[in-house]
Design a protein around this motif. Structure first.
Motif, PDB file in Angstrom:
ATOM      1  N   ALA A 234       0.823  -1.218   0.000  1.00  0.00           N
ATOM      2  CA  ALA A 234       0.000   0.000   0.000  1.00  0.00           C
ATOM      3  C   ALA A 234       0.853   1.262   0.000  1.00  0.00           C
ATOM      4  N   ASP A 235       0.210   2.368  -0.381  1.00  0.00           N
ATOM      5  CA  ASP A 235       0.840   3.682  -0.223  1.00  0.00           C
ATOM      6  C   ASP A 235      -0.124   4.572   0.560  1.00  0.00           C
ATOM      7  N   LYS A 236       0.050   5.867   0.501  1.00  0.00           N
ATOM      8  CA  LYS A 236      -0.785   6.775   1.292  1.00  0.00           C
ATOM      9  C   LYS A 236      -2.181   6.971   0.695  1.00  0.00           C
ATOM     10  N   SER A 237      -2.428   6.364  -0.474  1.00  0.00           N
ATOM     11  CA  SER A 237      -3.784   6.443  -1.027  1.00  0.00           C
ATOM     12  C   SER A 237      -4.742   5.554  -0.248  1.00  0.00           C
ATOM     13  N   GLY A 238      -4.186   4.600   0.518  1.00  0.00           N
ATOM     14  CA  GLY A 238      -5.023   3.627   1.206  1.00  0.00           C
ATOM     15  C   GLY A 238      -5.249   2.379   0.377  1.00  0.00           C
ATOM     16  N   HIS A 239      -5.068   2.494  -0.938  1.00  0.00           N
ATOM     17  CA  HIS A 239      -5.252   1.330  -1.809  1.00  0.00           C
ATOM     18  C   HIS A 239      -4.106   0.335  -1.580  1.00  0.00           C
ATOM     19  N   ALA A 240      -4.438  -0.966  -1.570  1.00  0.00           N
ATOM     20  CA  ALA A 240      -3.402  -2.000  -1.413  1.00  0.00           C
ATOM     21  C   ALA A 240      -3.506  -3.004  -2.562  1.00  0.00           C
ATOM     22  N   ALA A 241      -2.346  -3.495  -3.006  1.00  0.00           N
ATOM     23  CA  ALA A 241      -2.323  -4.489  -4.080  1.00  0.00           C
ATOM     24  C   ALA A 241      -2.802  -5.833  -3.542  1.00  0.00           C
ATOM     25  N   ASP A 242      -3.265  -6.692  -4.447  1.00  0.00           N
ATOM     26  CA  ASP A 242      -3.662  -8.048  -4.061  1.00  0.00           C
ATOM     27  C   ASP A 242      -2.420  -8.910  -3.854  1.00  0.00           C
ATOM     28  N   GLY A 243      -2.505  -9.826  -2.910  1.00  0.00           N
ATOM     29  CA  GLY A 243      -1.415 -10.773  -2.698  1.00  0.00           C
ATOM     30  C   GLY A 243      -0.238 -10.126  -1.991  1.00  0.00           C
ATOM     31  N   LEU A 244       0.808 -10.929  -1.824  1.00  0.00           N
ATOM     32  CA  LEU A 244       1.964 -10.471  -1.071  1.00  0.00           C
ATOM     33  C   LEU A 244       3.186 -10.471  -1.987  1.00  0.00           C
ATOM     34  N   PRO A 245       3.989  -9.399  -1.963  1.00  0.00           N
ATOM     35  CA  PRO A 245       5.200  -9.427  -2.788  1.00  0.00           C
ATOM     36  C   PRO A 245       6.158 -10.520  -2.319  1.00  0.00           C
ATOM     37  N   LEU A 246       7.064 -10.858  -3.218  1.00  0.00           N
ATOM     38  CA  LEU A 246       8.018 -11.945  -2.973  1.00  0.00           C
ATOM     39  C   LEU A 246       9.070 -11.554  -1.945  1.00  0.00           C
ATOM     40  N   ALA A 247       9.604 -10.365  -2.100  1.00  0.00           N
ATOM     41  CA  ALA A 247      10.702  -9.908  -1.237  1.00  0.00           C
ATOM     42  C   ALA A 247      10.905  -8.421  -1.456  1.00  0.00           C
ATOM     43  N   ILE A 248      11.548  -7.797  -0.489  1.00  0.00           N
ATOM     44  CA  ILE A 248      11.990  -6.411  -0.653  1.00  0.00           C
ATOM     45  C   ILE A 248      13.509  -6.431  -0.756  1.00  0.00           C
ATOM     46  N   VAL A 249      14.043  -5.879  -1.840  1.00  0.00           N
ATOM     47  CA  VAL A 249      15.494  -5.688  -1.921  1.00  0.00           C
ATOM     48  C   VAL A 249      15.776  -4.277  -1.466  1.00  0.00           C
ATOM     49  N   ARG A 250      16.532  -4.140  -0.405  1.00  0.00           N
ATOM     50  CA  ARG A 250      16.874  -2.807   0.118  1.00  0.00           C
ATOM     51  C   ARG A 250      18.229  -2.405  -0.460  1.00  0.00           C
ATOM     52  N   ALA A 251      18.173  -1.774  -1.631  1.00  0.00           N
ATOM     53  CA  ALA A 251      19.405  -1.452  -2.359  1.00  0.00           C
ATOM     54  C   ALA A 251      20.210  -0.397  -1.614  1.00  0.00           C
ATOM     55  N   ARG A 252      21.532  -0.586  -1.602  1.00  0.00           N
ATOM     56  CA  ARG A 252      22.426   0.396  -0.976  1.00  0.00           C
ATOM     57  C   ARG A 252      23.203   1.171  -2.027  1.00  0.00           C
ATOM     58  N   ASP A 253      23.280   0.646  -3.222  1.00  0.00           N
ATOM     59  CA  ASP A 253      24.034   1.349  -4.268  1.00  0.00           C
ATOM     60  C   ASP A 253      23.531   0.923  -5.648  1.00  0.00           C
ATOM     61  N   VAL A 254      24.081   1.552  -6.675  1.00  0.00           N
ATOM     62  CA  VAL A 254      23.639   1.303  -8.047  1.00  0.00           C
ATOM     63  C   VAL A 254      23.835  -0.168  -8.414  1.00  0.00           C
ATOM     64  N   GLY A 255      24.928  -0.752  -7.922  1.00  0.00           N
ATOM     65  CA  GLY A 255      25.201  -2.155  -8.217  1.00  0.00           C
ATOM     66  C   GLY A 255      24.097  -3.074  -7.712  1.00  0.00           C
ATOM     67  N   ASP A 256      23.561  -2.778  -6.530  1.00  0.00           N
ATOM     68  CA  ASP A 256      22.448  -3.585  -5.998  1.00  0.00           C
ATOM     69  C   ASP A 256      21.232  -3.500  -6.917  1.00  0.00           C
ATOM     70  N   VAL A 257      20.963  -2.305  -7.415  1.00  0.00           N
ATOM     71  CA  VAL A 257      19.807  -2.120  -8.300  1.00  0.00           C
ATOM     72  C   VAL A 257      20.020  -2.913  -9.588  1.00  0.00           C
ATOM     73  N   GLN A 258      21.232  -2.805 -10.142  1.00  0.00           N
ATOM     74  CA  GLN A 258      21.511  -3.513 -11.395  1.00  0.00           C
ATOM     75  C   GLN A 258      21.402  -5.027 -11.213  1.00  0.00           C
ATOM     76  N   GLU A 259      21.936  -5.516 -10.089  1.00  0.00           N
ATOM     77  CA  GLU A 259      21.909  -6.957  -9.828  1.00  0.00           C
ATOM     78  C   GLU A 259      20.463  -7.449  -9.688  1.00  0.00           C
ATOM     79  N   THR A 260      19.654  -6.685  -8.968  1.00  0.00           N
ATOM     80  CA  THR A 260      18.245  -7.062  -8.793  1.00  0.00           C
ATOM     81  C   THR A 260      17.546  -7.140 -10.147  1.00  0.00           C
ATOM     82  N   LEU A 261      17.799  -6.153 -10.995  1.00  0.00           N
ATOM     83  CA  LEU A 261      17.118  -6.131 -12.288  1.00  0.00           C
ATOM     84  C   LEU A 261      17.623  -7.246 -13.204  1.00  0.00           C
ATOM     85  N   ARG A 262      18.913  -7.565 -13.105  1.00  0.00           N
ATOM     86  CA  ARG A 262      19.421  -8.686 -13.917  1.00  0.00           C
ATOM     87  C   ARG A 262      18.690  -9.976 -13.560  1.00  0.00           C
ATOM     88  N   ILE A 263      18.506 -10.209 -12.263  1.00  0.00           N
ATOM     89  CA  ILE A 263      17.808 -11.432 -11.818  1.00  0.00           C
ATOM     90  C   ILE A 263      16.336 -11.377 -12.235  1.00  0.00           C
TER      91      ILE A 263
END
Lengths: 461, 461
Positions: free
Chosen positions: A36-65
Motif C-alpha cells: 500500500a501507499d498513502k492512497s489507502g489502496h493496497a495491491a492483491d497478494g503479497l510481494p516476494l521480497a523487498i530488496v533494500r538497495a544500498r548502491d547502483v550495483g544492488d539495483v543492477q543486480e536485482t534487475l538482472r535477476i
C-alpha cells in the motif's frame, strides 16, 4: 499461488539472496506494508521480497535477476504516493531505493546538486539551506517523500506557479533499465539539446521506464527577505475562486495561493478548536516573497478586497504561522471525517470557478460532501471524497468519474501532480486518446521489452 | 536518379498535386533554397517538391501520401537552423509550415497562447506585447525564426539563465504522425502528469518524431520597469570568464550576460568603425531587469570591478542601446572575416574559464582563430570557426572534434541550443553512449516506423 509458481518464486528468491544477502528482506509485516501507499489502496497478494538497495550495483543486480526470470519489479521510495503507483502485489519484487539517500555533490557556483533517489525532499533542502540554496519542488509530502518519488510522479506542490514543478528542476537522471544496464540521461549545463529529452520522459513515468538511481538537480538560491502572509475570507467558494483568478489576472505573482472550501475550513477549525466559520465561508491563504513581498502582499490584499474578500494580513511571523497552520492542518482534519479518496484534477486557472460549480453539482447528484482544497495559483484541485470503511464505494468512483470528465471538458487534466498509478489507469485513454495511449505504451516497451517494470500501473487496460 | 526512381517520383508528385493543387511548389530556385539552412551546409540533390501547407489538413494529406509511397519528408519553417536539420535533399518532400502562422488564442488570465508553428518568434512577441505579455524564448534569430523551429530545435537564447529555454515555455503540442494521424500532446494547465511527457520529447526532436502543427505556449507578463545595461572590459578572455562566474556565484541573476572574446570584439569594432580595443581585451555585456534592476546592476558592477574588469554602466537608454549593439553586431562582423562554422557547446558555468583555455589550445594546435561569443550566464559558447570557401575544411572539423571532446570532458554537451541535425550526428553517440543512442533511435521508430521523417538527421550513422 500454484505449486509451480511457488517453486519458481522460491528459485527467484534464492537467486536474490545468493546475490544480495541481507539486503533481501522477507519480513511478513514489511511485505504487507509494501502492498500500500498513502492512497489507502493496497495491491492483491503479497510481494516476494523487498530488496533494500544500498548502491547502483544492488539495483543492477536485482534487475538482472528479475529480467532473467521474468519477475515483476516495483520500485519504491518512501511509499507516500497517492495513486498506488508503488504498491507491490503477488510475487513481485519490491526494489526499495529508500536507503540510497546520499547527497553526492552540491555546486553552488553551478547551482546544481547530484543526489541519490532515496533522500527525503525536506532532508535535502535542510542540507542545501546551509549553503543558501534550495530545490524548489515542494509537495505537501516533502517531509516524508523522497526526491526519487518526486521525480517518478512529476510532483508539484504549493509553490509551482512561481517556482515550477519537478520537470523544471531536474537536469539529468541516471536510469537503470529493466535488464540492468545503466544509462546517464540529460546534462549538467543549463542548456543542452543533444538528442531526445529522455530526462523529461522519465520524470512522471511512475516506475515504468527504469529505476532512477541518481539525479542532477537544478537549484535556486534561497529567496532573500521575509515572506508576507495573508488570508481572505469569502462568503462562498465560487467568489473565493473568482478572487484567486483576479489575483492571477492582476499580474502579481504570489509564491503560495491556496484555497480551502467551506467543508475543509469547518473541519480544520474544529480540529484546531478555533471558532466555527460562518456557513459557506471559503478562504484563500496567500504568501508573497522576495524583495517586493510587502508591496505585492498589499496589491493582492487590495485585489481580494475589491473581489469581496475580508482580508487579514499577518503582522508578524507568529501570526503568519497561525494562518498557514490552518492550511497545513487540512489532511489531519480530513482524517477526522472518515476515509478519504484524495483527488487531483488540474484546470486552466480561469476555469477554477466553473470547476467548483461542477464539484457542487456532483455533490448534489451523488449526495456526497467533497471537501476541496486547491492550489489556486496554478489551478490544481484536491477534492476529497469522504466515506466510511476501507474500500472506495462504487458511488464514489462514479462521482470521481464525473469529476474527471468535468476537468477534461474545462481543458484540464486527470492528475496535476499525483500521477496515474493504478487508481486512474482506467481514465488514462479518455485524456490521451486511444492513439496516444498506444504510442505511450509502445515507448514504455522500448525501455522495458519484457514488461517487468511496474506492470499493471499507468498503462494497464 | 534512375529511370524507375524518376517515374516513382513523378507518381508521388502527381498524387501531391492532385490532392494539394497549387500548394505544391516545384519552382527550381525554391527547391534549391530548401537544400540549405543558415549553417551554410546544403543537402545533396534536389528535393521533389515543396508543399506549402495552409492548415492541419494539408499536413495530414501530405503525410498520408508520403507514408503510402515511402517518400521522405523534411519539415521546414523559416530555414534559419544552424545544424542542417531542415535541409532537404534528393527526392524528398519539403513540408513547409511557414504559412501556418496564425495566433489562434491568447489568454492573459491563464498566461497561455495557442499558435500555429510558422509564426515568427518576434511577430508573436510583438502581438503579445500589446496585451502586456511575452513568450520568453529569445534565440538570436528571433526576428527570422519560427516558433515551430524554436520548438523543433529546443532553442535557447540570451535570457535563458533567468527566464528558461523553450522546454520551460511549452505546455502542449499538436503533432501529426508520419501516417497522418493527429495527436494532441500535453495540456493547458500549469500542472499535468497524465502519462508520459511526450510534449518534452517532441521539443528538440528536430523533425524526427512528427510535424508540429500547433503549440500551447506558457507566457509571462512583461517585466515592469526599465532594464539597466553595463559592459565590463577585461585584459583577457579568461579573466572575463572568471568575472562572469563570479557574478553567477554572487547570487545576483542578470537577465543577459554575454561574453565576447578579443577576436570578436576586434571584428565588431572594425565593422562599427569604433576605436580598436587593446590586444587581448574581452568584454562582458550585462543587463538586469525587473523591480531590482538598478540595485542588481550596481551589485554586478561591483563584482566585476573586484574581478579586475573596467565597468561602464549605461546612464540612459541611448547608451544602453549602443552597448548592446556591439553584441548584436557579432554575426555581421563574423561574415566580414570569411565563411564561418558557428559551434554551440555548453558547459557548467564554473567550467567557462577552462573551456576558454581549451579553445586557446585548439587555436594554437590547428593554427586557427576561433572568435567566440558566449552566453556566459548559462555556460553556452558559440566558437566561430572561420575559413575561406564554401566547404568546411577537414582541419576545421578536426578542430571542432577536439572542441566537442573538451566540452564533454568538462561535463558539458555537444549542443546547447542549435541541435544535432546533420552536422553533429557523428558525435551524438559520443555524448549519449551507444546504449542510449540505440534506445533513442528505437523511440523515434515508434513514432515513425517507416523512417520517412527527416531521415539522415540526428540518428543517422
Amino acid at each position: 499461488m500454484t505449486d509451480s509458481a511457488g517453486s519458481e518464486a522460491a528459485s527467484v528468491l534464492g537467486r536474490l539472496v545468493a546475490a544480495l544477502g541481507e539486503r533481501v528482506d522477507t519480513d511478513l509485516a514489511h511485505l504487507d506494508a509494501a502492498r500500500a501507499d498513502k492512497s489507502g489502496h493496497a495491491a492483491d497478494g503479497l510481494p516476494l521480497a523487498i530488496v533494500r538497495a544500498r548502491d547502483v550495483g544492488d539495483v543492477q543486480e536485482t534487475l538482472r535477476i528479475a529480467h532473467a526470470t521474468g519477475t515483476p519489479v516495483v520500485t519504491r521510495g518512501a511509499g507516500t504516493g497517492l495513486a498506488g503507483g508503488a504498491n507491490a502485489g503477488d510475487g513481485e519484487i519490491v526494489l526499495s531505493v529508500r536507503g540510497m539517500d546520499r547527497i553526492l555533490e552540491v555546486r553552488p557556483d553551478d547551482l546544481i546538486a547530484v543526489v541519490e533517489p532515496g533522500i527525503l525532499n525536506a532532508d535535502l533542502n535542510r542540507a542545501l539551506a546551509a549553503e543558501g540554496l534550495w530545490w524548489a519542488p515542494d509537495p505537501a509530502s516533502r517531509e516524508i517523500s523522497t526526491v526519487g518519488g518526486n521525480i517518478a510522479t512529476g510532483a508539484g506542490g504549493l509553490l509551482c506557479a512561481k517556482y515550477g514543478v519537478v520537470r523544471d528542476a531536474v537536469l539529468g537522471v541516471d536510469l537503470v533499465l529493466s535488464d540492468g544496464r545503466l544509462l546517464r540521461l540529460g546534462h549538467r549545463s543549463v542548456k543542452g539539446v543533444t538528442g531526445l529529452d529522455l530526462t523529461s520522459l522519465v520524470i512522471g513515468s511512475e516506475g515504468t521506464l527504469g529505476v532512477v538511481v541518481g539525479a542532477t538537480l537544478k537549484l535556486r538560491r534561497l529567496v532573500p527577505g521575509s515572506p508576507r502572509t495573508l488570508t481572505a475570507s469569502f462568503p462562498d467558494v465560487r467568489s473565493a475562486a473568482a478572487g484567486a483568478a483576479a489575483v492571477t489576472a492582476s499580474g502579481v505573482q504570489p509564491a503560495i495561493m491556496e484555497l480551502m472550501d467551506a467543508a475543509c475550513l469547518r473541519a480544520v477549525h474544529r480540529l484546531l478548536a478555533l471558532p466555527s466559520p460562518r456557513d459557506g465561508v471559503a478562504q484563500l491563504t496567500v504568501q508573497t516573497d522576495g524583495p517586493a513581498a510587502t508591496a505585492e502582499a498589499a496589491a493582492i490584499a487590495a485585489t481580494l478586497t475589491e473581489a469581496g474578500g475580508t482580508v487579514r494580513l499577518a503582522r508578524d511571523e507568529a501570526e503568519a504561522e497561525l494562518l498557514l497552520r490552518i492550511r497545513r492542518s487540512m489532511h489531519p482534519a480530513m482524517e477526522t471525517l472518515g476515509t478519504t479518496l484524495i483527488e487531483d484534477v488540474s484546470v486552466p486557472r480561469s476555469a477554477l470557478p466553473a470547476m467548483f460549480d461542477e464539484i457542487a453539482r456532483i455533490e448534489r447528484a451523488y449526495d456526497l460532501v467533497i471537501p476541496t482544497v486547491c492550489h489556486a495559483g496554478d489551478g490544481n484541485l484536491h477534492p476529497n471524497f469522504v466515506f466510511t470503511g476501507d474500500d472506495v464505494p462504487d458511488r464514489v468512483w462514479q462521482a470521481a468519474d464525473e469529476l474527471f470528465r468535468a476537468a477534461l471538458r474545462l481543458g484540464g487534466t486527470l492528475t496535476g501532480e499525483h500521477g496515474i498509478g493504478v487508481l486512474k489507469r482506467r481514465w488514462l485513454a479518455d485524456e490521451l486518446g486511444d492513439d496516444q495511449w498506444e504510442l505511450q505504451r509502445q515507448i514504455a516497451r522500448v525501455f522495458d521489452p519484457a514488461g517487468i517494470l511496474n506492470p499493471g500501473k499507468v498503462f494497464a487496460p
